[in-house]
Design a protein around this motif. Structure first.
Motif, PDB file in Angstrom:
ATOM      1  N   TYR A  20      48.285  42.626  33.230  1.00 13.62           N
ATOM      2  CA  TYR A  20      47.659  43.781  33.881  1.00 13.62           C
ATOM      3  C   TYR A  20      47.450  44.913  32.867  1.00 13.62           C
ATOM      4  N   PRO A  21      46.307  45.605  32.917  1.00  9.37           N
ATOM      5  CA  PRO A  21      46.042  46.706  31.970  1.00  9.37           C
ATOM      6  C   PRO A  21      46.749  48.001  32.370  1.00  9.37           C
ATOM      7  N   TRP A  22      48.002  48.122  32.005  1.00  8.48           N
ATOM      8  CA  TRP A  22      48.820  49.262  32.423  1.00  8.48           C
ATOM      9  C   TRP A  22      48.299  50.594  31.891  1.00  8.48           C
ATOM     10  N   ASP A  23      47.661  50.569  30.739  1.00 10.93           N
ATOM     11  CA  ASP A  23      47.210  51.828  30.139  1.00 10.93           C
ATOM     12  C   ASP A  23      45.794  52.203  30.535  1.00 10.93           C
ATOM     13  N   ALA A  24      45.242  51.536  31.514  1.00 14.52           N
ATOM     14  CA  ALA A  24      43.879  51.837  31.949  1.00 14.52           C
ATOM     15  C   ALA A  24      43.782  53.266  32.490  1.00 14.52           C
ATOM     16  N   SER A  25      42.743  53.968  32.067  1.00 19.57           N
ATOM     17  CA  SER A  25      42.494  55.331  32.544  1.00 19.57           C
ATOM     18  C   SER A  25      41.025  55.655  32.346  1.00 19.57           C
ATOM     19  N   PRO A  26      40.515  56.621  33.095  1.00 19.62           N
ATOM     20  CA  PRO A  26      39.096  56.971  32.963  1.00 19.62           C
ATOM     21  C   PRO A  26      38.721  57.450  31.557  1.00 19.62           C
ATOM     22  N   ASN A  27      39.714  57.911  30.800  1.00 16.73           N
ATOM     23  CA  ASN A  27      39.445  58.438  29.460  1.00 16.73           C
ATOM     24  C   ASN A  27      39.445  57.360  28.384  1.00 16.73           C
ATOM     25  N   MET A  28      39.753  56.132  28.761  1.00 20.69           N
ATOM     26  CA  MET A  28      39.853  55.059  27.775  1.00 20.69           C
ATOM     27  C   MET A  28      38.514  54.338  27.630  1.00 20.69           C
ATOM     28  N   SER A  29      38.302  53.822  26.438  1.00 17.99           N
ATOM     29  CA  SER A  29      37.088  53.057  26.189  1.00 17.99           C
ATOM     30  C   SER A  29      37.075  51.817  27.084  1.00 17.99           C
ATOM     31  N   PRO A  30      35.973  51.526  27.750  1.00 12.74           N
ATOM     32  CA  PRO A  30      35.922  50.369  28.652  1.00 12.74           C
ATOM     33  C   PRO A  30      36.152  49.044  27.931  1.00 12.74           C
ATOM     34  N   SER A  31      35.753  48.960  26.676  1.00 17.74           N
ATOM     35  CA  SER A  31      35.961  47.725  25.919  1.00 17.74           C
ATOM     36  C   SER A  31      37.438  47.450  25.680  1.00 17.74           C
ATOM     37  N   VAL A  32      38.247  48.499  25.649  1.00 19.65           N
ATOM     38  CA  VAL A  32      39.695  48.356  25.477  1.00 19.65           C
ATOM     39  C   VAL A  32      40.380  48.150  26.819  1.00 19.65           C
ATOM     40  N   MET A  33      39.897  48.884  27.823  1.00 21.53           N
ATOM     41  CA  MET A  33      40.530  48.876  29.139  1.00 21.53           C
ATOM     42  C   MET A  33      40.266  47.574  29.898  1.00 21.53           C
ATOM     43  N   TYR A  34      39.057  47.041  29.733  1.00 21.38           N
ATOM     44  CA  TYR A  34      38.660  45.893  30.552  1.00 21.38           C
ATOM     45  C   TYR A  34      38.619  44.630  29.696  1.00 21.38           C
ATOM     46  N   ASN A  35      39.681  43.849  29.786  1.00 23.70           N
ATOM     47  CA  ASN A  35      39.750  42.544  29.123  1.00 23.70           C
ATOM     48  C   ASN A  35      39.675  41.491  30.226  1.00 23.70           C
ATOM     49  N   ARG A  36      38.497  40.918  30.412  1.00 26.83           N
ATOM     50  CA  ARG A  36      38.269  40.033  31.559  1.00 26.83           C
ATOM     51  C   ARG A  36      39.201  38.828  31.548  1.00 26.83           C
ATOM     52  N   ARG A  37      39.456  38.264  30.359  1.00 24.28           N
ATOM     53  CA  ARG A  37      40.308  37.084  30.273  1.00 24.28           C
ATOM     54  C   ARG A  37      41.716  37.394  30.768  1.00 24.28           C
ATOM     55  N   ASN A  38      42.279  38.509  30.300  1.00 23.17           N
ATOM     56  CA  ASN A  38      43.620  38.899  30.748  1.00 23.17           C
ATOM     57  C   ASN A  38      43.622  39.277  32.225  1.00 23.17           C
ATOM     58  N   LEU A  39      42.574  39.950  32.632  1.00 16.59           N
ATOM     59  CA  LEU A  39      42.519  40.390  34.027  1.00 16.59           C
ATOM     60  C   LEU A  39      42.435  39.206  34.981  1.00 16.59           C
ATOM     61  N   LEU A  40      41.708  38.174  34.605  1.00 17.64           N
ATOM     62  CA  LEU A  40      41.637  36.976  35.442  1.00 17.64           C
ATOM     63  C   LEU A  40      43.003  36.319  35.569  1.00 17.64           C
ATOM     64  N   LYS A  41      43.769  36.339  34.491  1.00 19.51           N
ATOM     65  CA  LYS A  41      45.121  35.786  34.546  1.00 19.51           C
ATOM     66  C   LYS A  41      45.998  36.617  35.476  1.00 19.51           C
ATOM     67  N   ALA A  42      45.885  37.932  35.363  1.00 19.48           N
ATOM     68  CA  ALA A  42      46.661  38.810  36.247  1.00 19.48           C
ATOM     69  C   ALA A  42      46.299  38.573  37.704  1.00 19.48           C
ATOM     70  N   ILE A  43      45.015  38.471  37.980  1.00 18.59           N
ATOM     71  CA  ILE A  43      44.560  38.238  39.356  1.00 18.59           C
ATOM     72  C   ILE A  43      45.061  36.892  39.873  1.00 18.59           C
ATOM     73  N   SER A  44      45.004  35.872  39.027  1.00 21.24           N
ATOM     74  CA  SER A  44      45.422  34.531  39.445  1.00 21.24           C
ATOM     75  C   SER A  44      46.911  34.491  39.767  1.00 21.24           C
ATOM     76  N   PHE A  45      47.732  35.047  38.881  1.00 21.15           N
ATOM     77  CA  PHE A  45      49.175  35.037  39.117  1.00 21.15           C
ATOM     78  C   PHE A  45      49.541  35.909  40.324  1.00 21.15           C
ATOM     79  N   SER A  46      48.878  37.044  40.462  1.00 24.47           N
ATOM     80  CA  SER A  46      49.181  37.907  41.610  1.00 24.47           C
ATOM     81  C   SER A  46      48.746  37.259  42.912  1.00 24.47           C
TER      82      SER A  46
END
Length: 216
Positions: free
Chosen positions: A147-173
């Motif tokens: 899960y992207p714990w450091d996600a915030s509106p001030n962060m670069s989207p390329s850093v905040m949104y890692n689709r591969r990791n996010l899919l893993k987080a979604i799958s496990f959750s």
């Protein structure tokens, strides 16, 4: 020490009872499904059982394999085989804690985090048991690790949104919620927070919602 070996060793060495549910809401329903007999509580013997078969079902392949090979007549194997399975699943907590430490604290803290997880007395007591709470803990720990714990509106989207990791987080959750639906309370908040952080990037927010919907 490797978490997998430690958790399996703890599972095999466990000789105590923590909660009746580790038998009557997990092993007994699975045993009954495969062998045709077992102690079913009222939740399972009612005309419309109020319990989900999802968690007990993970024990079905173990019992089925013992049945077709005739090894179910060996009491030691009938007892030990599910213990090995749940010990292996328990190691997911330690793996998740280690990966979470690497992402949030740095590689220098991974060994310390895993050590603390392995030496936690409550983990030793409960994680390797056939309890849905234990598997929920392992799956949640793995989801937290991606899960992207450091996600915030001030962060670069390329850093905040890692689709591969996010899919893993979604799958496990999603798996954690299947095992214990009340786990959804955690993810309603965390995914809501992430969606709020992505509010300025409509394309990414839409992609996240599509992935979330597809997995769920």
């Amino acid at each position: 020490m490797h978490p997998l070996l430690v958790r399996i060793a703890i599972a095999l060495a466990t000789r105590t009872v923590f909660q009746p549910d580790e038998y009557f809401q997990a092993l007994e329903p699975a045993h009954h499904a495969v062998f045709g007999y077992g102690d079913l509580t009222w939740e399972w013997s009612a005309a419309r059982p109020i319990r989900s078969i999802i968690y007990p079902a993970i024990n079905l392949p173990i019992y089925w394999a013992l049945k077709v090979t005739g090894l179910h007549n060996v009491d030691a194997l009938l007892i030990a085989a599910p213990k090995v399975l749940h010990g292996a699943l328990a190691a997911g907590t330690d793996v998740g804690v280690g990966r979470l430490a690497r992402r949030t604290l740095g590689t220098d803290y991974v060994e310390t985090a895993v050590f603390l997880s392995l030496t936690n007395l409550f983990n030793a007591l409960a994680l390797s048991r056939s309890l849905s709470n234990s598997l929920e803990t392992s799956l949640s720990s793995l989801a937290f690790a991606y899960y992207p714990w450091d996600a915030s509106p001030n962060m670069s989207p390329s850093v905040m949104y890692n689709r591969r990791n996010l899919l893993k987080a979604i799958s496990f959750s999603a798996l954690a919620c299947m095992v214990r639906p009340t786990n959804a309370v955690i993810w309603l908040f965390l995914y809501g927070k992430l969606l709020w952080s992505l509010r300025g990037y409509k394309t990414l927010a839409s992609a996240f919602l599509r992935d979330l919907t597809a997995v769920l």
